[in-house]
Design a protein around this motif. Structure first.
Motif, PDB file in Angstrom:
ATOM      1  N   HIS A 293      -7.087   6.280  27.998  1.00 62.76           N
ATOM      2  CA  HIS A 293      -5.868   6.008  27.233  1.00 62.76           C
ATOM      3  C   HIS A 293      -5.570   7.135  26.263  1.00 62.76           C
ATOM      4  CE1 HIS A 293      -3.377   3.774  24.181  1.00 62.76           C
ATOM      5  NE2 HIS A 293      -2.739   3.524  25.291  1.00 62.76           N
TER       6      HIS A 293
ATOM      7  N   TYR B 250      -4.174   9.802  28.306  1.00 65.73           N
ATOM      8  CA  TYR B 250      -2.868   9.409  28.841  1.00 65.73           C
ATOM      9  C   TYR B 250      -1.801   9.464  27.750  1.00 65.73           C
ATOM     10  CZ  TYR B 250       0.100   6.867  32.170  1.00 65.73           C
ATOM     11  OH  TYR B 250       1.083   6.514  33.060  1.00 65.73           O
ATOM     12  N   SER B 251      -2.207   9.276  26.486  1.00 67.39           N
ATOM     13  CA  SER B 251      -1.210   9.348  25.404  1.00 67.39           C
ATOM     14  C   SER B 251      -1.055  10.763  24.876  1.00 67.39           C
ATOM     15  CB  SER B 251      -1.593   8.432  24.245  1.00 67.39           C
ATOM     16  OG  SER B 251      -2.656   7.610  24.519  1.00 67.39           O
TER      17      SER B 251
ATOM     18  N   ALA C  82      -0.751  11.837  32.986  1.00 65.19           N
ATOM     19  CA  ALA C  82       0.387  11.750  32.068  1.00 65.19           C
ATOM     20  C   ALA C  82       1.350  12.912  32.294  1.00 65.19           C
ATOM     21  CB  ALA C  82      -0.115  11.760  30.625  1.00 65.19           C
TER      22      ALA C  82
ATOM     23  N   TYR D 114       2.880  10.536  35.971  1.00 64.89           N
ATOM     24  CA  TYR D 114       3.782   9.661  35.203  1.00 64.89           C
ATOM     25  C   TYR D 114       5.238   9.886  35.596  1.00 64.89           C
ATOM     26  CZ  TYR D 114       5.573   7.140  31.142  1.00 64.89           C
ATOM     27  OH  TYR D 114       6.221   6.246  30.333  1.00 64.89           O
TER      28      TYR D 114
ATOM     29  N   LYS E 126       5.691   2.598  35.345  1.00 65.61           N
ATOM     30  CA  LYS E 126       5.462   3.313  34.081  1.00 65.61           C
ATOM     31  C   LYS E 126       5.087   2.321  32.996  1.00 65.61           C
ATOM     32  CE  LYS E 126       8.317   7.409  34.677  1.00 65.61           C
ATOM     33  NZ  LYS E 126       9.563   8.079  34.398  1.00 65.61           N
TER      34      LYS E 126
ATOM     35  N   LYS F 248       1.279   1.709  31.469  1.00 64.30           N
ATOM     36  CA  LYS F 248       1.124   1.910  30.031  1.00 64.30           C
ATOM     37  C   LYS F 248       0.579   0.655  29.369  1.00 64.30           C
ATOM     38  CE  LYS F 248       4.231   3.273  27.220  1.00 64.30           C
ATOM     39  NZ  LYS F 248       5.655   3.392  26.847  1.00 64.30           N
TER      40      LYS F 248
ATOM     41  N   GLU G  44      -3.039   0.214  27.679  1.00 62.35           N
ATOM     42  CA  GLU G  44      -2.963  -0.106  26.261  1.00 62.35           C
ATOM     43  C   GLU G  44      -3.806  -1.348  25.960  1.00 62.35           C
ATOM     44  OE1 GLU G  44       1.111  -0.600  25.181  1.00 62.35           O
ATOM     45  OE2 GLU G  44       0.588  -1.198  23.142  1.00 62.35           O
TER      46      GLU G  44
ATOM     47  N   SER H   1       5.314   8.188  25.884  1.00 60.35           N
ATOM     48  CA  SER H   1       3.885   7.877  25.852  1.00 60.35           C
ATOM     49  C   SER H   1       3.275   8.205  24.496  1.00 60.35           C
ATOM     50  CB  SER H   1       3.157   8.642  26.953  1.00 60.35           C
ATOM     51  OG  SER H   1       3.197  10.012  26.669  1.00 60.35           O
TER      52      SER H   1
ATOM     53  N   SER I  41       3.653   3.245  20.206  1.00 59.50           N
ATOM     54  CA  SER I  41       3.253   2.168  21.097  1.00 59.50           C
ATOM     55  C   SER I  41       2.971   0.863  20.373  1.00 59.50           C
ATOM     56  CB  SER I  41       2.033   2.597  21.902  1.00 59.50           C
ATOM     57  OG  SER I  41       0.997   2.929  21.029  1.00 59.50           O
TER      58      SER I  41
END
Lengths: 663, 663
Positions: free
Chosen positions: B147, B150-151, B348, B352, B360, B364, B368, B640, B645
């Motif tokens: 994560h 990915y962020s 990402a 993505y 998507k 996410k 998350e 992202s 988030s």
């Protein structure tokens, strides 16, 4: 006292690390299998090449990998494990080993059949690929069963609750005993002709009866998703198959728990049977209560906190509460999978209404994904097991006997029970419905999981091998149904289905089951649920202030949210409203049934029906299937309807057939 | 040869079942802990009662449960396990036990310290609650790290890539050695004054240096989510803390793999060190390559199949491919967590863009949720461990030494490196930035997971206890920051931060780092990525037909999708466009920086800044924090972006302050 000495030993370098790498590699095999399955499913869907169902695909890939692992790969003899073999009189769960003053804990992993382990090539590796069957019960089954419960939020399920419960409880127990008795006959016959290689007791037969009585919601869904049958038939079948999984689990564990020991195993022990029944009722009601309780608790928490402002927290809570049901039930000695099922139903019926729009979609997507992954994992594992499991006992006569027993057991479940239910039902279960139910009793993931749980004895190994064949047959059946759509190869199969549905179709389908047609305990339940439970647990339904007597005013005001007052006039709960409402035009407003001018099908329309079954065009009318002149469109207004979840159906165009009329 | 005899034994009834029930109960404790944490987080958020961060909450609940389990519950001595204790000269991974002809496999669970096990009450239960540390590495860390990767899809991360890599690699290694050396001094001192109760070698010190050099992205995120600092500073800190986790893992395992054996452990072995360096580079680049390769493969699969028509399949594939990275790396002997990090970054950056809108959001939300659960689980486990772990070695002098060593190690990482980087950077890292980086090097989940992995020796146990205190200190620090917002109790803390940012803030923030300011290898990479990689792996960017030379025409046409042509004119890739574009107004269009009329803050505006920090009103301007007269609004356009988030930020109103100007 215990005696313990060495027999065998081997030397190694880095122990835990090597084992971890092997575990990763084994898991990787499954991930790659699943990835391949997904890609192939996509390819088939994309090319409208529907001759194979996804579970069948997963299984076939598993089979291939099993064959490769068994015959293709020749690993050098694994010298990386020190294996000490000691002889003693007991197999404790934990042993402590003293290595020059330091104590190491070892835990029991399971029985190893052959100490030499050299007769099967790659025995070591195959044993590692065949991982702990408890994984099925603790990791893979819960999401599948929860998802099945969570998608059960259908008015038709609750409308047919009485019949579903009868099939699931009385029917499954009947089926278990009939199958068990037939199998016992078969086993006695095998023993007489000298074809039995080990002990096979009456309780083993009953156990076999219990595990093969679990019909699979997954396969039922898979077939009826394509066949688009009547919603009531669907509700009966799906509801029964979901609940009888729960019944079969509890039944099989009760049988195991109270099987007579030693020499008594040959005889039929009445008191032990009664005790089993007690255990069965206790465990079932306990699991049910636990599942319902967690569901109700989640509903209350989501109603009275404003958690909906934070969808991530809400989803996390929802997930954790649902999971805790499983653990709670297991910790208390009940059955987690059963608790999870009822938790799923309660969550769908109450909590779902309290969730924010984002959490609704989040939770649905999450459980859908988990269900998809777990299901495909189980089916590819099944394929793999056929070759990687090392103690298969295939006995042709036993297999034939098993198929016969299942057939008889299912018949003993459906026909007498349908007859009895029809005495009380105003909305009769037509005989063609009964035939469809008879042949839709397919066995899948649950039967497999139950049979792989214990493969220690000869009887269990033979059961496992036979069960595997039965499940393979089920998947073949799904494939043949799917095939029928595509290239008319299994024309016969469709013909049977369409004939079954043809003759009395309008009888079974156009009757309305309103409040007055339900049995009184269920009417009572509906009223109670609609007037008190729903308003108490959710924001929907009539405000409690209007349904509770005046003396409870302060409590009612305290428990009723402001939203409930706002919703009171407009947003009725659909499920119960439709059941309580006598206006039949509302109830079937979303279902279009058409017959020909005489209200009776002709041979030519039956042919048209088959043609329509075999079509794969882009025509949106493709979704409506014509069975013997009766065109059915399944209502898909329910957001948690499993039929609409995957893939999205094309919209129905306005129909202009002059013969069609709204019922 | 081995010698094996019994020491101890106990009798039982149902072995595996009882153990399973206990496991369920233990897991249930954690689920309830997490549920409580979620409800309390909600309560705090709802009441705008921000004095405690969620990780702090989880930890405090864990602490309470740990105390209850240790001192509150008095279970009767557990007689349900047969425990055989045998004495032999080795601890193999697997032993086979022969029970009257049947063979049972036992696997090593770990070392048990005290064979008597009676000195600590509930020792049995506490040992069971303290579960296998490998769970952290194989189940809990991967989603957190994925994560984080990915962020990381932030233009600011890639713009500062050079500096981030320098801090992560050179800085972490420096910090490791400095900390290790200081600790070695401390250990030698302890030995001289007789305060050391066991062996503590130089490699142990280096190992300690490696594990405490992993700064935590979670805590960094938590703090800067509130502080709303400059995006470049944020990118530097977050990027460094994500990457140095990876470096620390590989570094610590290299140190363990090549530590000199036996007597050599006391001396410093140069060749072993070089070998370690080789292992480090090999493992790191291998893990990187594996992660990037799976990411690229997923991008290709999602680009060239039309999987986007079936979001469930797409999400499942995405999830499985990301997970397979971990397993693949572990199976090949690389580090799964590191591979997962780079896989996340690649996914990402490329995949993505290929996903359907539904996938998507699905992917996410899924990651998350997993991240949220895993993170809170780790922190509540940390709290629990303080009391449930039975081999704590708390040495006050060692702890003080450790805090000093960490401080010096961090300083040796940040200051010299920043000086060197500033020689090459056009966009200098201001000295206040350096101070913030110095004090933001907090230790969290990764340090804990690395230290709990091996607690067999005295040195490791002391390290673990000390690390636990360091992490607790980190959480206390987070709490104090959060407190500062709420009730001005930690006024000082904010003052330091605002002073640090005050003096040269415009220097560090208003400089634009465009293409021409990046170092040439990165410019080269940007161009290559933008012109070739993005168009090859996704549907965005300029079509390959226009970027590849004419001779590659057929290949380019084959690899370019029709969407790419359509997008060519309009839908540029934001990341690279902004980097390649010289128009600085575009780049900072979403960032508003305001200073007072003189461009310099005054004491009064600094006070105003603190006031603004402490506000908790509904005013949307609350999101903009004023540091010493410099008002910052963090851009939140990136989908992202981890900042956006959770929870969703309120919209910024149009600003009318005459002093504010766009930079």
């Amino acid at each position: 006292l215990f005696q313990l000495y060495f027999i065998y030993e081997r030397v190694l370098t880095s122990l835990a690390e090597e084992s971890h790498r092997q575990d990763s590699a084994n898991l990787l095999i499954f991930i790659i299998l699943l990835t391949l399955t997904i890609l192939t499913i996509w390819l088939f869907k994309h090319r409208r090449f529907r001759f194979l169902h996804e579970t069948g695909l997963a299984m076939i890939y598993g089979l291939f990998v099993g064959i490769i692992l068994r015959f293709g790969v020749h690993l050098p003899q694994d010298l990386n494990d020190i294996t000490l073999t000691c002889a003693m009189n007991s197999s404790p769960t934990t042993i402590l080993v003293n290595v020059s003053g330091r104590f190491y804990e070892y835990s029991l992993k399971g029985e190893v059949r052959d100490s030499k382990g050299h007769d099967v090539p790659n025995a070591e590796m195959l044993r590692k690929v065949t991982f702990d069957p408890e994984v099925f019960f603790n990791i893979l089954l819960p999401p599948i069963i929860f998802h099945a419960g969570y998608s059960l939020k259908r008015r038709h399920f609750f409308r047919n609750l009485g019949s579903i419960l009868s099939y699931a409880f009385v029917g499954t127990v009947t089926s278990c005993f009939v199958t068990g008795l037939v199998m016992y006959g078969c086993v006695v016959f095998l023993k007489v002709i000298g074809q039995l290689g080990g002990d096979f007791f009456f309780t083993d037969c009953l156990f076999f009866g219990a595990i093969v009585s679990a019909t699979d919601p997954v396969t039922v869904l898979a077939i009826f998703n394509e066949l688009k049958v009547d919603v009531d038939l669907y509700a009966l079948l799906f509801g029964e198959s979901v609940l009888n999984d729960a019944v079969a689990i509890v039944l099989s564990s009760s049988i195991v728990a109270y099987q007579p020991e030693g020499d008594n195993r040959h005889t039929f022990d009445g008191s032990a049977l009664l005790k089993s029944l007690g255990v069965f009722l206790g465990v079932f009601s306990g699991s049910f209560a636990m599942g319902a309780a967690t569901g109700v608790m989640t509903a209350l928490v989501t109603k009275f906190t404003k958690l909906r402002d934070f969808p991530l927290l809400e989803t996390a809570l929802f997930f954790l509460m649902s999971w805790s049901t499983f653990l709670l039930a297991e910790a208390c000695g009940f059955t987690g999978v059963v608790a999870v099922l009822f938790c799923g139903i309660t969550q769908a019926h109450y909590t779902y209404n309290n969730l924010s729009a984002e959490s609704k979609s989040r939770s649905k997507q999450l459980f859908e994904l988990l269900d998809f992954l777990a299901e495909n994992f189980i089916f590819s594992y099944m394929g793999l097991t056929l070759f990687s499991f090392q103690h298969h006992v295939f006995n042709p006569l036993f297999v034939i006997g098993a198929f016969l027993a299942i057939f008889l057991g299912r018949a003993a479940n459906i026909y007498p029970l349908s007859f009895l239910l029809n005495l009380g039902r105003k909305n009769k279960i037509a005989s063609n419905f009964q035939h469809v139910m008879m042949f839709s009793g397919l066995r899948g993931a649950m039967t497999f999981a139950l049979s792989i749980r214990d493969t220690a004895t000869y009887a269990r190994q033979m059961m496992f091998s036979t069960t595997l064949l039965i499940v393979f047959f089920t998947v073949w059946q799904i494939m043949s149904y799917s095939l029928a759509f595509y290239n008319r190869l299994h024309y016969l199969c469709c013909l049977v289905f369409s004939l079954l549905l043809k003759v009395t179709a309008p009888d079974g389908m156009t009757q309305k089951s309103t409040k007055h047609e339900s049995a009184w305990p269920f009417r009572l339940w509906y009223t109670f649920d609609h007037n008190y439970l729903k308003p108490f647990l959710t924001h929907s339904g009539p405000p409690l202030t209007s349904t509770l007597p005046a003396c409870c005013g302060p409590i009612a005001r305290c428990l009723t949210s402001s939203q409930a007052y706002e919703n009171a006039g407009q947003l009725h709960d659909e499920d119960t409203e439709l059941i309580l409402n006598d206006d039949s035009s509302l109830m079937y407003s979303d279902m279009t049934v058409s017959t020909d001018a005489h209200g009776m099908p002709t041979p030519s329309t039956s042919q048209a029906g088959l043609y329509s079954l075999a079509r794969t065009s882009d025509d949106p009318l493709d979704r409506e299937l014509v069975f013997g002149g009766t065109r059915l469109v399944l209502p898909t207004d329910d957001p948690s309807d499993p039929l609409t979840s995957f893939p999205p159906p094309p919209p129905s165009p306005p129909l202009s057939d002059p013969l069609r009329h709204r019922v």
